[in-house]
Design a protein around this motif. Structure first.
Motif, PDB file in Angstrom:
ATOM      1  N   ASN A 140       8.346  -1.526   5.442  1.00 36.26           N
ATOM      2  CA  ASN A 140       6.969  -1.377   5.896  1.00 36.26           C
ATOM      3  C   ASN A 140       6.293  -2.724   6.156  1.00 36.26           C
ATOM      4  O   ASN A 140       6.763  -3.766   5.733  1.00 36.26           O
ATOM      5  CB  ASN A 140       6.149  -0.546   4.915  1.00 36.26           C
ATOM      6  N   GLU A 141       5.178  -2.651   6.899  1.00 38.36           N
ATOM      7  CA  GLU A 141       4.356  -3.807   7.239  1.00 38.36           C
ATOM      8  C   GLU A 141       5.136  -4.894   7.976  1.00 38.36           C
ATOM      9  O   GLU A 141       5.124  -6.068   7.599  1.00 38.36           O
ATOM     10  CB  GLU A 141       3.663  -4.375   5.996  1.00 38.36           C
ATOM     11  N   SER A 152       6.399  -6.547   4.510  1.00 37.05           N
ATOM     12  CA  SER A 152       5.378  -7.600   4.608  1.00 37.05           C
ATOM     13  C   SER A 152       5.940  -8.905   5.164  1.00 37.05           C
ATOM     14  O   SER A 152       5.796  -9.980   4.564  1.00 37.05           O
ATOM     15  CB  SER A 152       4.707  -7.833   3.245  1.00 37.05           C
ATOM     16  N   ASN A 187       6.217   2.654   6.812  1.00 33.58           N
ATOM     17  CA  ASN A 187       4.847   2.666   7.302  1.00 33.58           C
ATOM     18  C   ASN A 187       4.410   1.300   7.827  1.00 33.58           C
ATOM     19  O   ASN A 187       4.995   0.278   7.509  1.00 33.58           O
ATOM     20  CB  ASN A 187       3.882   3.155   6.220  1.00 33.58           C
ATOM     21  N   GLU A 188       3.375   1.322   8.657  1.00 30.37           N
ATOM     22  CA  GLU A 188       2.792   0.143   9.272  1.00 30.37           C
ATOM     23  C   GLU A 188       3.790  -0.636  10.126  1.00 30.37           C
ATOM     24  O   GLU A 188       3.949  -1.846   9.987  1.00 30.37           O
ATOM     25  CB  GLU A 188       2.112  -0.741   8.225  1.00 30.37           C
ATOM     26  N   ASN A 189       4.485   0.106  10.965  1.00 29.86           N
ATOM     27  CA  ASN A 189       5.380  -0.427  11.982  1.00 29.86           C
ATOM     28  C   ASN A 189       5.005   0.220  13.300  1.00 29.86           C
ATOM     29  O   ASN A 189       3.973   0.881  13.408  1.00 29.86           O
ATOM     30  CB  ASN A 189       6.846  -0.143  11.616  1.00 29.86           C
TER      31      ASN A 189
END
Length: 131
Positions: A83-84, A60, A107-109
């Motif tokens: 992630n993020e 984040s 995740n979220e990359n």
């Protein structure tokens, strides 16, 4: 020693800027939590020199670039969350070689490629359902 920093938790502190390479001077550091800030730039390769590091939480933020291969030197790491962010490139196979790793969150990359099951240590295979 009494003045040794073993765990640094600065999450949710509205920090901005980059992660300084001098973080490697914290040689006894076991945990580094910098999540939920406004950090930019890349993960300095010097983070790989933190041989005692067990927990690395950088999610984040607005970090980018490739995940440095030097993270594969974190032999005691069991929890890594990235992630993020905006990391790019292919899955960093060196993370799969970490024998202590139990949790890996990417995740979220913008990471691409295929995870080769042979490159993932047996204890993290549960994270990847096709392995």
């Amino acid at each position: 020693t009494p003045n040794t920093i073993m765990y640094l938790n600065l999450k949710e502190n509205n920090l901005s800027g980059t992660i300084p390479s001098e973080v490697a001077l914290l040689t006894d550091l076991r945990g580094l939590e910098l999540d939920s800030n406004h950090l930019t730039g890349t993960i300095p390769s010097e983070v790989g020199l933190l041989s005692a590091l067990q927990v690395l939480i950088l999610d984040s933020n607005s970090l980018e670039g490739v995940v440095p291969s030097e993270l594969g030197m974190l032999e005691k790491a069991w929890f890594v969350t990235l992630n993020e962010n905006s990391f790019s490139g292919t899955f960093p196979d060196v993370l799969g070689d970490l024998s202590s790793l139990l949790y890996l969150h990417l995740n979220e990359n913008e990471i691409t490629g295929t995870i080769v099951c042979e490159s993932v240590a047996s204890q993290v295979m549960g994270i990847f359902p096709d392995c």
